[in-house]
Design a protein around this motif. Structure first.
Motif, PDB file in Angstrom:
ATOM      1  N   THR A  48       0.862  -1.183   0.000  1.00 34.51           N
ATOM      2  CA  THR A  48       0.000   0.000   0.000  1.00 34.51           C
ATOM      3  C   THR A  48       0.896   1.229   0.000  1.00 34.51           C
ATOM      4  N   THR A  49       0.343   2.306  -0.489  1.00 27.75           N
ATOM      5  CA  THR A  49       1.050   3.574  -0.364  1.00 27.75           C
ATOM      6  C   THR A  49       1.061   3.942   1.121  1.00 27.75           C
ATOM      7  N   THR A  50       1.989   4.770   1.505  1.00 30.99           N
ATOM      8  CA  THR A  50       2.175   5.068   2.928  1.00 30.99           C
ATOM      9  C   THR A  50       1.023   5.851   3.543  1.00 30.99           C
ATOM     10  N   ASP A  51       0.107   6.351   2.712  1.00 33.01           N
ATOM     11  CA  ASP A  51      -1.053   7.067   3.246  1.00 33.01           C
ATOM     12  C   ASP A  51      -2.178   6.123   3.672  1.00 33.01           C
ATOM     13  N   LEU A  52      -1.959   4.822   3.542  1.00 37.56           N
ATOM     14  CA  LEU A  52      -2.925   3.820   4.011  1.00 37.56           C
ATOM     15  C   LEU A  52      -2.319   3.067   5.188  1.00 37.56           C
ATOM     16  N   SER A  53      -2.954   3.205   6.354  1.00 34.02           N
ATOM     17  CA  SER A  53      -2.398   2.563   7.548  1.00 34.02           C
ATOM     18  C   SER A  53      -3.475   2.089   8.529  1.00 34.02           C
ATOM     19  N   SER A  54      -4.740   2.121   8.133  1.00 30.20           N
ATOM     20  CA  SER A  54      -5.808   1.775   9.076  1.00 30.20           C
ATOM     21  C   SER A  54      -6.102   0.271   9.140  1.00 30.20           C
ATOM     22  N   ALA A  55      -5.527  -0.520   8.212  1.00 29.37           N
ATOM     23  CA  ALA A  55      -5.812  -1.961   8.209  1.00 29.37           C
ATOM     24  C   ALA A  55      -4.762  -2.716   7.398  1.00 29.37           C
ATOM     25  N   PHE A  56      -4.631  -3.997   7.712  1.00 25.83           N
ATOM     26  CA  PHE A  56      -3.792  -4.889   6.912  1.00 25.83           C
ATOM     27  C   PHE A  56      -4.655  -5.469   5.792  1.00 25.83           C
ATOM     28  N   PRO A  57      -4.383  -5.149   4.531  1.00 24.70           N
ATOM     29  CA  PRO A  57      -5.192  -5.694   3.445  1.00 24.70           C
ATOM     30  C   PRO A  57      -5.105  -7.220   3.337  1.00 24.70           C
ATOM     31  N   ALA A  58      -4.061  -7.814   3.870  1.00 28.09           N
ATOM     32  CA  ALA A  58      -3.933  -9.272   3.839  1.00 28.09           C
ATOM     33  C   ALA A  58      -5.115  -9.954   4.518  1.00 28.09           C
ATOM     34  N   LYS A  59      -5.675  -9.295   5.511  1.00 31.37           N
ATOM     35  CA  LYS A  59      -6.829  -9.852   6.214  1.00 31.37           C
ATOM     36  C   LYS A  59      -7.989 -10.109   5.251  1.00 31.37           C
ATOM     37  N   ALA A  60      -8.145  -9.245   4.256  1.00 32.48           N
ATOM     38  CA  ALA A  60      -9.213  -9.419   3.260  1.00 32.48           C
ATOM     39  C   ALA A  60      -8.989 -10.687   2.431  1.00 32.48           C
ATOM     40  N   ILE A  61      -7.735 -10.962   2.090  1.00 31.15           N
ATOM     41  CA  ILE A  61      -7.426 -12.165   1.306  1.00 31.15           C
ATOM     42  C   ILE A  61      -7.739 -13.413   2.116  1.00 31.15           C
ATOM     43  N   ARG A  62      -7.395 -13.388   3.389  1.00 30.52           N
ATOM     44  CA  ARG A  62      -7.597 -14.566   4.245  1.00 30.52           C
ATOM     45  C   ARG A  62      -9.068 -14.880   4.489  1.00 30.52           C
ATOM     46  N   THR A  63      -9.963 -13.923   4.208  1.00 30.11           N
ATOM     47  CA  THR A  63     -11.400 -14.179   4.394  1.00 30.11           C
ATOM     48  C   THR A  63     -12.038 -14.848   3.186  1.00 30.11           C
ATOM     49  N   ILE A  64     -11.300 -14.930   2.085  1.00 29.47           N
ATOM     50  CA  ILE A  64     -11.842 -15.586   0.888  1.00 29.47           C
ATOM     51  C   ILE A  64     -11.808 -17.095   1.103  1.00 29.47           C
ATOM     52  N   GLU A  65     -12.917 -17.755   0.812  1.00 29.12           N
ATOM     53  CA  GLU A  65     -13.015 -19.199   1.034  1.00 29.12           C
ATOM     54  C   GLU A  65     -11.882 -19.934   0.327  1.00 29.12           C
ATOM     55  N   GLY A  66     -11.177 -20.790   1.076  1.00 26.52           N
ATOM     56  CA  GLY A  66     -10.091 -21.590   0.537  1.00 26.52           C
ATOM     57  C   GLY A  66      -8.721 -20.931   0.616  1.00 26.52           C
ATOM     58  N   TRP A  67      -8.663 -19.670   1.049  1.00 28.87           N
ATOM     59  CA  TRP A  67      -7.404 -18.923   1.047  1.00 28.87           C
ATOM     60  C   TRP A  67      -6.748 -18.822   2.425  1.00 28.87           C
ATOM     61  N   THR A  68      -7.253 -19.512   3.413  1.00 28.10           N
ATOM     62  CA  THR A  68      -6.747 -19.422   4.777  1.00 28.10           C
ATOM     63  C   THR A  68      -5.250 -19.706   4.879  1.00 28.10           C
ATOM     64  N   TYR A  69      -4.750 -20.674   4.107  1.00 26.28           N
ATOM     65  CA  TYR A  69      -3.361 -21.107   4.258  1.00 26.28           C
ATOM     66  C   TYR A  69      -2.421 -20.564   3.183  1.00 26.28           C
ATOM     67  N   VAL A  70      -2.934 -19.694   2.315  1.00 24.47           N
ATOM     68  CA  VAL A  70      -2.066 -19.074   1.314  1.00 24.47           C
ATOM     69  C   VAL A  70      -1.199 -18.031   2.014  1.00 24.47           C
ATOM     70  N   PRO A  71       0.129 -18.086   1.857  1.00 21.59           N
ATOM     71  CA  PRO A  71       0.997 -17.094   2.487  1.00 21.59           C
ATOM     72  C   PRO A  71       0.764 -15.700   1.894  1.00 21.59           C
ATOM     73  N   VAL A  72       0.442 -14.744   2.758  1.00 21.54           N
ATOM     74  CA  VAL A  72       0.166 -13.370   2.337  1.00 21.54           C
ATOM     75  C   VAL A  72       0.974 -12.435   3.231  1.00 21.54           C
ATOM     76  N   MET A  73       1.586 -11.420   2.597  1.00 16.56           N
ATOM     77  CA  MET A  73       2.384 -10.470   3.351  1.00 16.56           C
ATOM     78  C   MET A  73       2.095  -9.055   2.872  1.00 16.56           C
ATOM     79  N   CYS A  74       2.038  -8.121   3.809  1.00 18.30           N
ATOM     80  CA  CYS A  74       1.827  -6.703   3.495  1.00 18.30           C
ATOM     81  C   CYS A  74       3.124  -5.924   3.662  1.00 18.30           C
ATOM     82  N   THR A  75       3.226  -4.865   2.884  1.00 15.20           N
ATOM     83  CA  THR A  75       4.347  -3.946   2.979  1.00 15.20           C
ATOM     84  C   THR A  75       3.902  -2.590   2.456  1.00 15.20           C
TER      85      THR A  75
END
Length: 126
Positions: A48-75
């Protein structure tokens, strides 16, 4: 073969709900346009651009059915003068036999400005 599938979108404000919704929409469209299943994904990097800091977008990916164990990292992206504000970028590393030139990279909202050469080949949002 592992290929990178790129995507980007923007939000209007730095609010967790908007970041989650935009990230989820982008990921789902990337998956749909490229016929990707979670088992084919080696990892996902979200920046994310540095002006976004209110949430980890990776959390959105982990809520998709079947994606619980996919490695996701934010920066955070580099802070470059005059760069696109409030931008979320995804890079999926996917095991696929699809040729590089056939990968459909997805750019939504104001992020269409980043790669207009790729946007014109896309179908509208899902």
């Amino acid at each position: 073969m592992i290929r990178g599938v790129r995507g980007a979108t923007t939000v209007t404000e730095d609010h967790a709900d908007e970041i989650f919704e935009a990230t989820r929409q982008l990921a789902l469209q990337m998956v749909a346009e490229n016929s990707i299943s979670p088992d084919e994904v080696a990892s996902v990097i979200i920046s994310t651009t540095t002006d976004l800091s209110s949430a980890f977008p990776a959390k959105a990916i982990r809520t998709i059915e079947g994606w619980t164990y996919v490695p996701v990292m934010c920066t955070h992206e580099m802070s470059v003068p005059n760069s696109l504000p409030r931008c979320i970028r995804l890079m999926m590393h996917v095991n696929t036999k699809i040729a590089q030139q056939e990968i459909r990279h997805i750019y939504l909202n104001d992020a269409t400005k980043l790669r207009p050469d790729l946007v014109q080949k896309q179908v509208k949002s899902v």
